[in-house]
Design an enzyme around this catalytic site. Structure first.
Site, PDB file in Angstrom:
ATOM      1  N   LYS A   1      57.924 -30.156   9.517  1.00  0.00           N
ATOM      2  CA  LYS A   1      57.845 -29.020  10.449  1.00  0.00           C
ATOM      3  C   LYS A   1      56.489 -29.038  11.148  1.00  0.00           C
ATOM      4  O   LYS A   1      55.463 -28.731  10.545  1.00  0.00           O
ATOM      5  CB  LYS A   1      58.030 -27.671   9.756  1.00  0.00           C
ATOM      6  CG  LYS A   1      58.303 -26.603  10.828  1.00  0.00           C
ATOM      7  CD  LYS A   1      57.899 -25.209  10.478  1.00  0.00           C
ATOM      8  CE  LYS A   1      56.461 -24.873  10.691  1.00  0.00           C
ATOM      9  NZ  LYS A   1      56.008 -24.844  12.090  1.00  0.00           N
TER      10      LYS A   1
ATOM     11  N   SER B   1      45.944 -23.388   7.265  1.00  0.00           N
ATOM     12  CA  SER B   1      44.901 -22.434   6.879  1.00  0.00           C
ATOM     13  C   SER B   1      44.995 -22.093   5.385  1.00  0.00           C
ATOM     14  O   SER B   1      46.057 -22.215   4.774  1.00  0.00           O
ATOM     15  CB  SER B   1      45.061 -21.162   7.700  1.00  0.00           C
ATOM     16  OG  SER B   1      46.328 -20.582   7.427  1.00  0.00           O
ATOM     17  N   THR B   2      43.880 -21.631   4.852  1.00  0.00           N
ATOM     18  CA  THR B   2      43.857 -21.217   3.450  1.00  0.00           C
ATOM     19  C   THR B   2      44.804 -20.030   3.242  1.00  0.00           C
ATOM     20  O   THR B   2      45.506 -19.952   2.227  1.00  0.00           O
ATOM     21  CB  THR B   2      42.413 -20.877   3.040  1.00  0.00           C
ATOM     22  OG1 THR B   2      41.658 -22.102   3.118  1.00  0.00           O
ATOM     23  CG2 THR B   2      42.316 -20.323   1.637  1.00  0.00           C
TER      24      THR B   2
ATOM     25  N   GLU C   1      46.250 -28.865   1.938  1.00  0.00           N
ATOM     26  CA  GLU C   1      45.001 -29.323   2.582  1.00  0.00           C
ATOM     27  C   GLU C   1      44.610 -28.193   3.518  1.00  0.00           C
ATOM     28  O   GLU C   1      45.283 -27.966   4.525  1.00  0.00           O
ATOM     29  CB  GLU C   1      45.241 -30.597   3.391  1.00  0.00           C
ATOM     30  CG  GLU C   1      45.745 -31.785   2.596  1.00  0.00           C
ATOM     31  CD  GLU C   1      44.718 -32.351   1.642  1.00  0.00           C
ATOM     32  OE1 GLU C   1      43.512 -32.096   1.839  1.00  0.00           O
ATOM     33  OE2 GLU C   1      45.121 -33.025   0.690  1.00  0.00           O
TER      34      GLU C   1
ATOM     35  N   CYS D   1      39.162 -29.408  10.640  1.00  0.00           N
ATOM     36  CA  CYS D   1      38.961 -28.738   9.350  1.00  0.00           C
ATOM     37  C   CYS D   1      37.608 -29.116   8.752  1.00  0.00           C
ATOM     38  O   CYS D   1      36.976 -28.329   8.070  1.00  0.00           O
ATOM     39  CB  CYS D   1      40.080 -29.130   8.400  1.00  0.00           C
ATOM     40  SG  CYS D   1      40.277 -30.907   8.259  1.00  0.00           S
TER      41      CYS D   1
ATOM     42  N   GLU E   1      35.821 -19.560   8.646  1.00  0.00           N
ATOM     43  CA  GLU E   1      36.153 -20.700   9.495  1.00  0.00           C
ATOM     44  C   GLU E   1      36.498 -20.198  10.898  1.00  0.00           C
ATOM     45  O   GLU E   1      37.377 -19.355  11.059  1.00  0.00           O
ATOM     46  CB  GLU E   1      37.359 -21.445   8.908  1.00  0.00           C
ATOM     47  CG  GLU E   1      37.702 -22.696   9.684  1.00  0.00           C
ATOM     48  CD  GLU E   1      38.921 -23.430   9.134  1.00  0.00           C
ATOM     49  OE1 GLU E   1      39.917 -22.769   8.805  1.00  0.00           O
ATOM     50  OE2 GLU E   1      38.861 -24.668   9.041  1.00  0.00           O
TER      51      GLU E   1
HETATM   52  P1  NAD Z   1      48.336 -22.320   9.909  1.00  0.00           P
HETATM   53  O1  NAD Z   1      48.135 -22.137   8.454  1.00  0.00           O
HETATM   54  O2  NAD Z   1      48.460 -21.104  10.747  1.00  0.00           O
HETATM   55  O3  NAD Z   1      49.686 -23.144  10.180  1.00  0.00           O
HETATM   56  C1  NAD Z   1      49.888 -24.425   9.620  1.00  0.00           C
HETATM   57  C2  NAD Z   1      51.383 -24.703   9.564  1.00  0.00           C
HETATM   58  O4  NAD Z   1      51.982 -23.750   8.691  1.00  0.00           O
HETATM   59  C3  NAD Z   1      52.090 -24.543  10.908  1.00  0.00           C
HETATM   60  O5  NAD Z   1      53.111 -25.496  11.014  1.00  0.00           O
HETATM   61  C4  NAD Z   1      52.682 -23.150  10.801  1.00  0.00           C
HETATM   62  O6  NAD Z   1      53.827 -22.957  11.606  1.00  0.00           O
HETATM   63  C5  NAD Z   1      53.047 -23.090   9.331  1.00  0.00           C
HETATM   64  N1  NAD Z   1      53.159 -21.742   8.801  1.00  0.00           N
HETATM   65  C6  NAD Z   1      52.537 -20.605   9.221  1.00  0.00           C
HETATM   66  N2  NAD Z   1      52.948 -19.552   8.491  1.00  0.00           N
HETATM   67  C7  NAD Z   1      53.833 -20.026   7.584  1.00  0.00           C
HETATM   68  C8  NAD Z   1      54.598 -19.414   6.539  1.00  0.00           C
HETATM   69  N3  NAD Z   1      54.553 -18.109   6.309  1.00  0.00           N
HETATM   70  N4  NAD Z   1      55.393 -20.214   5.789  1.00  0.00           N
HETATM   71  C9  NAD Z   1      55.441 -21.545   5.997  1.00  0.00           C
HETATM   72  N5  NAD Z   1      54.766 -22.162   6.986  1.00  0.00           N
HETATM   73  C10 NAD Z   1      53.959 -21.416   7.762  1.00  0.00           C
HETATM   74  O7  NAD Z   1      47.189 -23.267  10.403  1.00  0.00           O
HETATM   75  P2  NAD Z   1      46.905 -23.793  11.876  1.00  0.00           P
HETATM   76  O8  NAD Z   1      46.310 -22.691  12.669  1.00  0.00           O
HETATM   77  O9  NAD Z   1      48.105 -24.495  12.404  1.00  0.00           O
HETATM   78  O10 NAD Z   1      45.828 -24.942  11.584  1.00  0.00           O
HETATM   79  C11 NAD Z   1      44.487 -24.673  11.404  1.00  0.00           C
HETATM   80  C12 NAD Z   1      44.113 -24.709   9.946  1.00  0.00           C
HETATM   81  O11 NAD Z   1      44.465 -25.964   9.366  1.00  0.00           O
HETATM   82  C13 NAD Z   1      42.614 -24.578   9.749  1.00  0.00           C
HETATM   83  O12 NAD Z   1      42.358 -23.671   8.709  1.00  0.00           O
HETATM   84  C14 NAD Z   1      42.190 -25.977   9.368  1.00  0.00           C
HETATM   85  O13 NAD Z   1      41.006 -26.047   8.623  1.00  0.00           O
HETATM   86  C15 NAD Z   1      43.366 -26.456   8.603  1.00  0.00           C
HETATM   87  N6  NAD Z   1      43.391 -27.916   8.509  1.00  0.00           N
HETATM   88  C16 NAD Z   1      43.085 -28.498   7.307  1.00  0.00           C
HETATM   89  C17 NAD Z   1      43.060 -29.892   7.196  1.00  0.00           C
HETATM   90  C18 NAD Z   1      42.738 -30.574   5.888  1.00  0.00           C
HETATM   91  O14 NAD Z   1      43.032 -31.750   5.752  1.00  0.00           O
HETATM   92  N7  NAD Z   1      42.144 -29.879   4.915  1.00  0.00           N
HETATM   93  C19 NAD Z   1      43.359 -30.669   8.316  1.00  0.00           C
HETATM   94  C20 NAD Z   1      43.666 -30.044   9.518  1.00  0.00           C
HETATM   95  C21 NAD Z   1      43.680 -28.662   9.604  1.00  0.00           C
END
Ligand code: NAD
Length: 495
Positions: free
Chosen positions: A188, A242-243, A264, A299, A398
């Protein structure tokens, strides 16, 4: 191609936002879709299927059927390797198209989509393909009367949920080890950047990955994402995001079938520059280059820069003149190194943090405003705050945008305490010519990766992931196989 040609290509490109389930392009069962907006100019690129429970059920059923009849898992590793390599080659053959889709969808400069994102995704798929027929199982040293074999088996159906900042690379980090190990996958992508994931699934089919083995369900997190995380027939979830959502994923795994949940998550990485730094120019370019790369939407971006007080003025004198280089430009111009923020919501979040920094009394030395407003897109000037305190929100949360907080220190132990003083633990760096100090500091920093005298060390051969609330498990390297395989012990009585 020059900027004009990329714009012409962009106008001509066909967008297909339908899901890929069981080898077919399909609309969402509900018929619902949502607009795909380009952050470059706010234009609607096309529509994307708004997948929900029924689509996720269909994708998981297809993945399960493919896993059970062993059309992929049952192939010899050397055969899967050949197909994965073909898949990687095919990605490179579609390099321009994929780079253009990535740039249009999430706003990063075409220069980097072409030179970083597409090659890194292809390399990841090739590397795991090449690895899979070189991994041996084990025989335990149990004695003469028995044979205990320890074998790795694919976990089954893997759901991968990924963010928008490096859409193709994040997808590759999940699907490559999962597919190489013989699993079936349902991916997804983020609702903000689904286009390259959908093309990857088509390219995989063309390369010979059987239908049903790699499915893609675009849609919103709370709909398609949650349906996957709660699904009773998904064996494992590989999540990057995200966390906040990572915590929900772990809860949903526990609430449903206790699927393996690997996360991650976010970061607030600290970059510590000591007075005995061996090369101030290199430290300045790394500090500035790494925070503004990908518009600060990384990230592992070193968003907290700790500079030892005695060299702080000299450091800033070199850093400030570099800032103008990162002024946002047209992402389709190959000279641009800073593009658009992914969407209006993320831009509002970033601007909100900038406002908080100003209110808290941090000194704004550069940027702090929206840019390229007349384009209709979403751009933020590279922003630098000095005299930041660790207690300020901009130094603890962040931001995920082009905002650097500069702090100073006089005592390395105090710098390490502050560096460790967030819930995150993804990456960190220390710059010093003192080898003992470097090693002691690296040991003391609670982060999955610590850089010494550089910040751009990155290779598919090394694990990537975090301590604390930056997640669990590791992407990349052979360690990623641990997430997508089960260990089986088979005891055999002899004689
Ligand atoms: P996000 O957590 O909002 O979304 C990530 C994914 O989760 C998306 O596909 C989103 O549609 C899905 N999602 C959102 N709510 C959900 C739910 N309730 N149930 C299941 N899936 C859900 O994050 P984002 O804004 O897309 O990305 C940014 C974040 O990702 C930042 O915090 C960044 O640090 C992190 N990130 C971490 C790494 C790593 O390797 N540690 C790498 C890249 C990004």
């Amino acid at each position: 191609m020059d900027g004009k040609q990329w714009h012409e290509e962009a106008q001509a490109i066909t967008i297909d936002g339908r899901a890929v389930i069981n080898g077919e392009r399909v609309a969402a069962c509900s018929g619902e879709q949502f607009d795909n907006i380009s952050p470059i100019d706010g234009r609607t690129l096309g529509t994307t299927a708004r997948c929900g429970l029924a689509d996720v059920d269909a994708a998981v059923a297809a993945a399960r059927a493919a896993f059970e009849d062993r059309r992929w898992a049952g192939q010899a590793p050397a055969q899967r390797k050949r197909t994965m390599i073909k898949f990687a080659d095919a990605i490179m053959a579609h390099k321009d198209e994929l780079a253009l889709l990535e740039t249009l969808d999430m706003g990063k400069p075409i220069k980097y989509s072409r030179s970083v994102d597409v090659p890194a995704a292809a390399n990841c798929i090739r590397w795991y393909g090449e690895a899979i027929d070189k991994i041996y199982d084990e025989i335990a040293p149990t004695g003469d009367d028995s044979l205990a074999m320890i074998t790795r088996e694919p976990v089954g159906v893997v759901a991968a949920i990924v963010p928008w900042n490096y859409p193709m690379i994040m997808a590759a980090w999940k699907i490559a080890p999962a597919l190489a190990a013989g699993n079936s996958v349902v991916l997804k992508p983020s609702e903000k950047s689904p286009l390259t994931a959908l093309r990857l699934a088509e390219i995989a089919l063309e390369a010979g990955i059987p239908p049903g083995v790699f499915n893609v369900v675009p849609g919103y997190g709370h709909e398609a994402g949650a349906a996957l995380a709660l699904h009773m027939d998904v064996d494992c979830i590989g999540f990057t995001g995200s966390t906040k959502v990572g915590k929900q994923i772990m809860q949903m795994a526990g609430q449903s079938n206790l699927k393996r949940a690997w996360t991650e998550l976010g970061g607030k990485s600290a970059n510590i520059v000591c007075a005995d730094c061996p090369d101030i120019d290199a430290a300045v370019s790394a500090a500035i280059g790494a925070i503004y790369f990908n518009q600060g939407e990384s990230c592992n971006a070193p968003s907290r820069l700790f500079v030892e007080e005695s060299i702080k003025d000299a450091f800033m004198e070199k850093a400030l003149p570099m800032m103008a280089r990162y002024a946002p430009g047209d992402p389709l111009d190959e000279a641009t190194i800073m593009g658009a923020i992914v969407d209006a919501t993320q831009m509002k979040t970033v601007m909100g943090y900038i406002e908080q920094g100003k209110q808290a009394g941090a000194r704004l030395l550069f940027g702090g405003a929206a840019a390229r407003i007349d384009t209709g897109g979403f751009y933020v000037a590279p922003t630098l705050f000095d005299q930041v305190d660790s207690s300020m929100t901009i130094a603890s949360e962040e931001i995920f945008g082009p905002v650097l907080s500069v702090l100073s220190f006089t005592d390395i132990d105090d710098a390490v305490r502050q560096a460790n003083g967030t819930p995150y633990g993804l990456q960190a760096a220390v710059w010093t010519r003192d080898i003992s100090k470097a090693i002691q500091t690296a040991r003391a920093l609670r982060a999955g990766t610590v850089h010494v005298n550089q910040y751009d060390g990155d290779d598919i051969t090394v694990p990537f992931g975090g301590y604390k609330q930056s997640g669990n498990g590791r992407d990349k390297s052979l360690h990623a196989f641990d997430k997508y395989t089960e260990l089986k012990t088979t005891w055999i009585q002899i004689g």
